[in-house]
Structures are given as C-alpha cells and as structure tokens.
Scaffold this motif. Structure first.
Motif, PDB file in Angstrom:
ATOM      1  N   ASP A   6      56.227  28.816  50.001  1.00 11.49           N
ATOM      2  CA  ASP A   6      57.109  27.661  50.212  1.00 11.49           C
ATOM      3  C   ASP A   6      56.547  26.487  49.446  1.00 11.49           C
ATOM      4  OD1 ASP A   6      58.319  25.836  53.137  1.00 11.49           O
ATOM      5  OD2 ASP A   6      59.144  26.079  51.125  1.00 11.49           O
ATOM      6  N   PHE A  76      63.503  24.426  65.780  1.00 12.57           N
ATOM      7  CA  PHE A  76      63.535  24.480  64.317  1.00 12.57           C
ATOM      8  C   PHE A  76      62.582  23.442  63.725  1.00 12.57           C
ATOM      9  CE2 PHE A  76      68.056  26.223  64.716  1.00 12.57           C
ATOM     10  CZ  PHE A  76      67.650  27.516  64.439  1.00 12.57           C
ATOM     11  N   GLU A  80      59.339  24.236  61.258  1.00 10.49           N
ATOM     12  CA  GLU A  80      59.154  23.695  59.913  1.00 10.49           C
ATOM     13  C   GLU A  80      57.874  22.875  59.807  1.00 10.49           C
ATOM     14  OE1 GLU A  80      61.124  24.569  57.366  1.00 10.49           O
ATOM     15  OE2 GLU A  80      62.061  25.876  58.863  1.00 10.49           O
ATOM     16  N   GLN A 249      58.064  31.363  64.020  1.00  8.29           N
ATOM     17  CA  GLN A 249      59.006  32.418  64.388  1.00  8.29           C
ATOM     18  C   GLN A 249      58.973  32.659  65.894  1.00  8.29           C
ATOM     19  OE1 GLN A 249      57.690  35.754  62.066  1.00  8.29           O
ATOM     20  NE2 GLN A 249      59.020  35.278  60.332  1.00  8.29           N
ATOM     21  N   SER A 413      67.276  21.760  48.671  1.00  7.31           N
ATOM     22  CA  SER A 413      68.063  22.970  48.916  1.00  7.31           C
ATOM     23  C   SER A 413      68.907  22.773  50.165  1.00  7.31           C
ATOM     24  CB  SER A 413      67.154  24.185  49.096  1.00  7.31           C
ATOM     25  OG  SER A 413      66.413  24.078  50.307  1.00  7.31           O
ATOM     26  N   THR A 414      69.911  23.628  50.300  1.00  9.74           N
ATOM     27  CA  THR A 414      70.749  23.573  51.497  1.00  9.74           C
ATOM     28  C   THR A 414      69.935  23.891  52.738  1.00  9.74           C
ATOM     29  OG1 THR A 414      72.679  24.264  50.210  1.00  9.74           O
ATOM     30  CG2 THR A 414      72.804  24.520  52.600  1.00  9.74           C
ATOM     31  N   ARG A 415      68.988  24.842  52.585  1.00 13.98           N
ATOM     32  CA  ARG A 415      68.145  25.197  53.718  1.00 13.98           C
ATOM     33  C   ARG A 415      67.324  24.012  54.183  1.00 13.98           C
ATOM     34  NH1 ARG A 415      63.293  25.976  55.355  1.00 13.98           N
ATOM     35  NH2 ARG A 415      62.786  27.616  56.861  1.00 13.98           N
ATOM     36  N   ASP A 416      66.696  23.293  53.258  1.00 10.45           N
ATOM     37  CA  ASP A 416      65.895  22.131  53.627  1.00 10.45           C
ATOM     38  C   ASP A 416      66.745  21.080  54.326  1.00 10.45           C
ATOM     39  OD1 ASP A 416      63.659  23.281  52.596  1.00 10.45           O
ATOM     40  OD2 ASP A 416      63.629  22.125  50.747  1.00 10.45           O
ATOM     41  N   LEU A 418      69.426  21.516  56.034  1.00  6.65           N
ATOM     42  CA  LEU A 418      69.885  21.963  57.343  1.00  6.65           C
ATOM     43  C   LEU A 418      68.748  22.030  58.357  1.00  6.65           C
ATOM     44  CD1 LEU A 418      72.350  23.019  58.906  1.00  6.65           C
ATOM     45  CD2 LEU A 418      71.695  25.336  58.193  1.00  6.65           C
ATOM     46  N   PHE A 419      67.660  22.746  58.006  1.00 12.64           N
ATOM     47  CA  PHE A 419      66.613  23.023  58.987  1.00 12.64           C
ATOM     48  C   PHE A 419      65.535  21.955  59.073  1.00 12.64           C
ATOM     49  CE2 PHE A 419      68.356  27.282  58.243  1.00 12.64           C
ATOM     50  CZ  PHE A 419      68.574  27.671  59.546  1.00 12.64           C
ATOM     51  N   ARG A 420      65.434  21.093  58.062  1.00  6.93           N
ATOM     52  CA  ARG A 420      64.453  20.018  58.103  1.00  6.93           C
ATOM     53  C   ARG A 420      65.095  18.644  58.244  1.00  6.93           C
ATOM     54  NH1 ARG A 420      60.655  22.352  53.172  1.00  6.93           N
ATOM     55  NH2 ARG A 420      59.630  23.971  54.418  1.00  6.93           N
TER      56      ARG A 420
END
Length: 499
Positions: A6, A76, A80, A249, A413-416, A418-420
């Motif tokens: 990452d 979440f 992170e 996780q 990114s879309t992930r960052d 959303l989740f961050r």
C-alpha cells in the motif's frame, strides 16, 4: 508504517518502536476471538436487549441493525489507521498523529482508559454474581460484600492470566467464547422450536417504523454499548502475525459476527416471549435487566438454564481478561512514547507482557469498584450508563482522525475516498451526534438512578470523567513536557524497563 502493498497508505509515519512484546503470537482467528471476547456477547445481549425492547418494542432488531452502522463505519477507520500505524497504542497514537498530543492524550488515552475501567467494574460485579449463583451460593450473590470480594478475586485471576502472555490469554478465550456462542445458539434454536413461538417478521427490521427520533436515538445509543469492545483486539497488533493487515481485518470480521449473533438472539427472544408488559414479555420492566435469566428456564428447562447462567458468567470473565490485555497495552504505548511515567513501559523478560500496566489495570478497577460500592449501589449502575458517552467520544474522534490523517490522499483512488474519507466521516459524525444526544438526555435528573441538584448522576459521571481527564492532562503536561512539545508526527523512542 505503511503496508508493504500500500504505497499510498497516507503520510509517512515512523514505525512502531519495539516495546518488548512478543511478535507473531496470534493469528486472524485468535485476533477475532480476542475482539469478540472483550464485547462479552452473552452478557451484553442479556443486559441490553430488554431495555432496547422497552424503548422500541419489536423494533429491537432494527435498532440493533442501525446501531451497528456507525460501529462498522468506525471499524473501517480503525482498519485503515492500523495499516498505516500498527502500534498497540491504537487510538492514542492515531489521534496524536492526526490532531496533536493534547487530543491524543485526552481522547485517545484517558477517555479510552476511563471507559474501560468503568466497564470492568460492571463486568467483575456481574461475573461474581453469576459465579456465586452457578456454585449454588445464591444467598451470597445477594450480599454486596460477598459479590465485591469475589469480583476482586476475579480481577486478580484474569490479571494473572494476562501477565503470563497473550498466547495463554488467547487459548483461554477460545474456550470461553465457544461456550458463549454455543449457549446463544442453543437458546435461539430452542426458542424458535417452542410451541407458540411467533414467526419472525421482516417488519421488525423496518428502520422507518420508529415512533419518533427520541426513542430511536435512545435505542441506538444502547446498541453502541452492546457492540463496544471489539477494538481491544487491535491493541494486540504488535503481537499479531502481519498485524498491520490482520488486526484490521479482524476488527471488521468481529463486528459482523456480533451483528449476526445479536440479531439471531433478538429474533428468537421476541418470537418466543413477545413484547408484552407482563410475565415473560420483553416489555415487562421486571425482565429488562437480564432477559436471558428470565427466558432461559421456560425455553431450555431448569437444568440447561444453569448453563445459560454459566455462559453469562463466562462472558463477563472473558471480557474482563481481554479488557486487562487491551488496557495494559494502551498504557504501555503511552509510556513508550513518553506520555506516561516509564514504569508503565515495564515488560516481562520471559512472558513479554506489560507487567506494571497489567497489575495497574486490575488494581485500579478493583479500587474503583470498591469506591463506587461504598458511595452507592445505584451510583455504580449510573457509572456504567455513562460509558456510552465515553464510547461515542473516542470512537467519533478516531473516525475523524482517519479522515484528517489521510486528507491528502483521498483523491488518489475511489477506495481511498470511500474507506478513508466518506465512510469514516459518516461514522464519526454519527458517533459525535450520539454523544451530543446522549449528554442531553443524561442531564435529566430522571435519567439513571441518582441526581445532584437537579442534574442527572449519569451526566455528572460522564462529564466528570472528561473534566478529570482535563486535570490529568494538565498534570501530564507538566510531568512529560517533551511529549507535548514535540511535533505530532514525532514519537519519542521507548525507554523500556525489564523486570
């Protein structure tokens, strides 16, 4: 430090200093077990479901589901932040890096420890009461002196196990958690199979059917307590194999397991008993403080009902053990980074566990339990109710710390994003809204069992805990100026002491 896969995990951060803990002690399963154990699922559902049902009736499953939403969003954020900064200090380190040493010490350190100690007073008392009942000593279970003495004994026992090492603690927790989940599963199956049990309805999950915002907010706030504790597993991240990934996780997995267990038990209880206000009905105020104790005999029969009592006892003791493990590692990290006296950073040369911090967690809880018992038995109950205020405070702050820490990476990114960004932000705002609403409700002198000059005792305890934290912060600043003077991205090297 950032996860090896990452590269854009966030701003550069110093690796967690070696604090003397044994690396690679536990894996994913043990980590999830530690998280679930600290929540004490059998105890939590037993003492909370009745009050939720009193508030919203057969919409209790909907409240459990909605109360889970901010918990999952916060999980979440924990995941992170742990990937970027896998330190056993967790919220203390993360909040310090994001908002500075003052916020880190108060909300990430003091508030977490205060909530843990208050919760442990209840867990030790409940565990002691049920233990005496299981042993056939019902008369002693009604004696405050006997219960308090037994509770102190339980604290000493779990401290001894925690002192010996995380691998032993995890092994014990496998057995204790297995007993809890087996008891809840058996209860649910038996309840559904009883003659006259109602067919579960999806209407019980309808989030739009609440009778108003007040009951909705109160029910969701109660559900925050029922899920609280899973984050204790992350304090073992430095002792977990591939801890920067696995601990995060485990945090998400443990919350999902809790949701399934709670919804199953709630549906079973409502199907069997209904929400009536008499007899075994969940709307009967006499049943609210422990619905499983009321329902277990007619559902399971007298003999197996004893097994349910044992499950609640085991649940409380299991949570006590994990709470000691988590608390000791939190104060160990604070000391290693110069925010607490060095004695808290002592580690055992053979067991690789915090020594003074472990004994301090158990001893401080025992002292608090005795003090609250001397003041008033009702005062102890109000102390437990105020834990929800502290939970919402530090969960909300940690979720917002995630957004702030990763703010420069949210467009990568879309992930960052959303989740961050989006999900932790929503979780943090929901937690802080719950904090404000809870504080407002607790101000009412009729909230809880005590009041002082027209102000609710629960409010005074909750706000008093925060005020005491501010005073302790001033003392800590005078004693540890280097920690508060250094930049928030700099953590001092640990000065570990070997026993």
């Amino acid at each position: 430090m950032p996860h090896p896969n990452d590269a854009d995990a966030g701003p550069a951060s110093a690796p967690a200093p070696d604090k003397g803990l044994r690396r690679g002690t536990v894996g994913l399963l043990a980590s999830v077990t530690l998280g679930l154990s600290c929540v004490a699922p059998a105890y939590s559902i037993a003492v909370t479901l009745g009050f939720v049902t009193l508030t919203v009736g057969d919409l209790a499953p909907a409240a459990l589901l909605l109360g889970f939403v901010p918990i999952l969003l916060t999980a979440f954020a924990f995941r992170e932040l742990n990937r970027a900064m896998p330190d056993c200090g967790t919220t203390f380190v993360w909040t310090t890096r994001a908002f500075g040493p003052f916020a880190g010490w108060l909300t990430g350190g003091w508030v977490v420890q205060a909530a843990t100690f208050l919760a442990m007073t209840a867990l030790s008392q409940v565990g002691a009461t049920y233990l005496l009942r299981v042993l056939g000593l019902g008369s002693l279970a009604d004696s405050p002196l006997a219960v308090t003495a037994t509770a102190v004994g339980l604290l000493a026992a779990v401290a001894a196990v925690a002192y010996r090492g995380l691998d032993l603690s995890a092994a014990v927790q496998y057995v204790l958690l297995g007993l809890q989940l087996a008891a809840l599963l058996g209860f649910g199956i038996a309840a559904f199979a009883r003659d006259g049990a109602a067919v579960p309805s999806l209407a019980w999950l309808d989030p739009l059917a609440f009778p108003g915002f007040g009951p909705f907010a109160e029910a969701v706030m109660l559900c925050l307590f029922i899920y609280w504790g899973w984050d204790a597993l992350i304090t073992a991240n430095e002792e977990t194999r591939d801890g920067e990934r696995v601990a995060g996780q485990a945090a998400v997995l443990s919350t999902l397991v809790l949701l399934g267990a709670y919804l199953f038990t709630a549906f079973a209880a409502i199907s069997f008993a209904g929400t009536g206000t008499t007899g075994t009905g969940l709307g009967n105020p006499d049943n609210a403080s422990d619905v499983l104790a009321t329902l277990a005999p007619p559902v399971l029969g007298p003999a197996l009902a004893k097994a349910m009592e044992l499950a609640v006892c085991v649940s409380a003791v299991s949570a006590l053990l994990t709470s000691v493990v988590g608390s000791s590692r939190g104060t160990l990290s604070m000391a290693a980074h110069g925010a607490l006296p060095p004695v808290f950073a002592r580690v055992h040369p053979r067991h690789h566990t915090p020594t003074f911090a472990t004994l301090f967690a158990a001893g401080a809880t025992a002292g608090l339990l005795v003090l609250l018992r001397l003041v008033s038995t009702d005062f102890l109950g109000d102390a437990i109710l105020c834990v929800g205020l502290l939970i919402a405070c530090y969960y909300g702050t940690t979720a917002l710390a995630c957004v702030w820490y990763f703010r420069d990476r949210l467009r990568d990114s879309t992930r960052d994003l959303l989740f961050r960004g989006i999900l932790p932000l929503l979780g943090g705002l929901m937690m802080l809204a719950a904090f404000a609403r809870s504080a407002y409700d607790m101000y009412d002198p009729d909230y809880g069992s005590t009041s002082f000059h027209g102000i609710g005792g629960v409010f005074l305890l909750g706000v008093g805990s925060l005020a005491a934290g501010a005073l302790a912060l001033a003392a800590a600043r005078a004693r540890s100026p280097r920690f508060f003077r250094d930049d928030r991205t700099t953590m001092t090297e640990p000065a570990l002491l070997k026993d």
